[in-house]
Design an enzyme around this catalytic site. Structure first.
Site, PDB file in Angstrom:
ATOM      1  CG  ASP A   1      -0.333   0.000   2.522  1.00 45.62           C
ATOM      2  OD1 ASP A   1       0.882  -0.169   2.605  1.00 45.62           O
ATOM      3  OD2 ASP A   1      -1.107  -0.020   3.567  1.00 45.62           O
ATOM      4  CB  SER A   2       4.554   1.667  -0.082  1.00 45.58           C
ATOM      5  OG  SER A   2       4.856   0.654  -1.063  1.00 45.58           O
TER       6      SER A   2
ATOM      7  CG  ASP B   1       0.594  -4.142   2.126  1.00 45.97           C
ATOM      8  OD1 ASP B   1       0.769  -5.167   2.853  1.00 45.97           O
ATOM      9  OD2 ASP B   1       1.194  -3.127   1.737  1.00 45.97           O
TER      10      ASP B   1
ATOM     11  CD  GLU C   1       0.451  -1.565   7.853  1.00 48.12           C
ATOM     12  OE1 GLU C   1       0.041  -0.513   8.682  1.00 48.12           O
ATOM     13  OE2 GLU C   1       0.884  -1.026   6.846  1.00 48.12           O
TER      14      GLU C   1
ATOM     15  CD  GLU D   1       7.865  -0.369   7.631  1.00 48.33           C
ATOM     16  OE1 GLU D   1       6.835  -1.045   7.351  1.00 48.33           O
ATOM     17  OE2 GLU D   1       8.005   0.829   7.192  1.00 48.33           O
TER      18      GLU D   1
END
Ligand code: KIV
Length: 272
Positions: free
Chosen positions: A51-52, A90, A122, A189
């Protein structure tokens, strides 16, 4: 021979075998067909449709605005470019938090409409129900702990996570929980190297780090960062293998010059 050199297609089982044989997993992000083809042909093990994309493709400040429909469009483009890599997608913000039924629907849409091989979510204990529900439908799930950009407004900053013992303890127990639930792997991360090493040694499933030091079972970077396309984003964990932004700027300046001087196209580049 090494596991990764032998396989024609990377599966979650291959990643597990790579961890068992102590073979590092190479993962990068991809958002389109052309780049996915190149990265796959180069031998990348995992392509993450992150989703970056919200930042590096759409130009948003955070990962929050990207939608499920947009992720599915990008993921289906990546899948069409891939022959060997495992494609993980994602689940975007708002498509799974607080509602396990919606989480399952979102994961099923991604798998059905894009042809991807797995999804990534996440969070830890707070999304356990969503993870279990998705797994019960036979969809492989990758976890993501540490800095979780979808929660940026809760954290307030993109700084290193889990430096305090209480947060490190929560991360350790979330990592165990994600393994127990059945996740096939875990992104860690921006956490201290020692903590990432400890978790990677404790878990049976592979960890893939970004800003988590060299001892995780694999590494992931955003491809635009690795290729030097994002010049104004400079955290210490990025290694730039190319200054592609300068290469593109140079080529574009030459093209403009050729068009303006009418030296492009020439006779060979024209039809009779
Ligand atoms: O969205 C993304 O690109 C990611 C990686 C940074 C792991 O989640």
């Amino acid at each position: 021979m090494s596991v990764h050199a032998e396989v024609k297609r990377v599966t979650t089982h291959v990643l597990q075998a790579m961890k068992s044989q102590n073979e590092p997993i190479a993962m990068l992000t991809a958002y389109d067909y052309t780049m996915a083809r190149i990265l796959d042909a180069a031998g990348i093990d995992v392509l993450l449709v992150g989703d970056s994309a919200s930042n590096v493709v759409a130009g948003h400040e955070t990962t929050l605005p990207i939608t499920l429909d947009e992720m599915i469009f990008l993921a289906s483009s990546v899948v069409r470019g891939v022959q060997r890599a495992l494609v993980v997608v994602d689940l975007p913000f708002g498509s799974y938090q607080g509602n396990s039924e919606r989480a399952l629907d979102s994961a099923i849409r991604i798998m059905k409409e894009s042809g991807a091989h797995a999804v990534k979510l996440e969070g830890g204990a707070e999304i356990a129900e969503s993870i279990s529900r998705i797994l019960s439908a036979g969809v492989p799930v990758m976890g993501h702990l540490g800095l979780t950009p979808q929660s940026i407004y809760k954290f307030g900053t993109y700084s290193v996570r889990a430096r305090e013992e209480a947060e490190a303890d929560r991360l350790r127990s979330d990592a165990k929980l994600l393994q127990e639930l059945g996740c096939f792997g875990l992104v860690l991360e921006k956490i201290p190297r020692g903590l990432a090493e400890e978790i990677s040694k404790d878990l049976i499933i592979p960890t893939v780090g970004i800003g988590a030091g060299p001892e995780t079972d694999g590494q992931v970077l955003v491809t635009m960062d690795m290729l030097g396309l994002t010049k104004d984003f400079n955290p210490r964990f990025i290694r730039r293998y190319l200054d592609l932004a300068s290469v593109i700027e140079g080529a574009t300046a030459e093209y403009i010059k050729d068009v303006r001087s009418r030296t492009f196209p020439d006779i060979k580049e024209s039809y009779k």
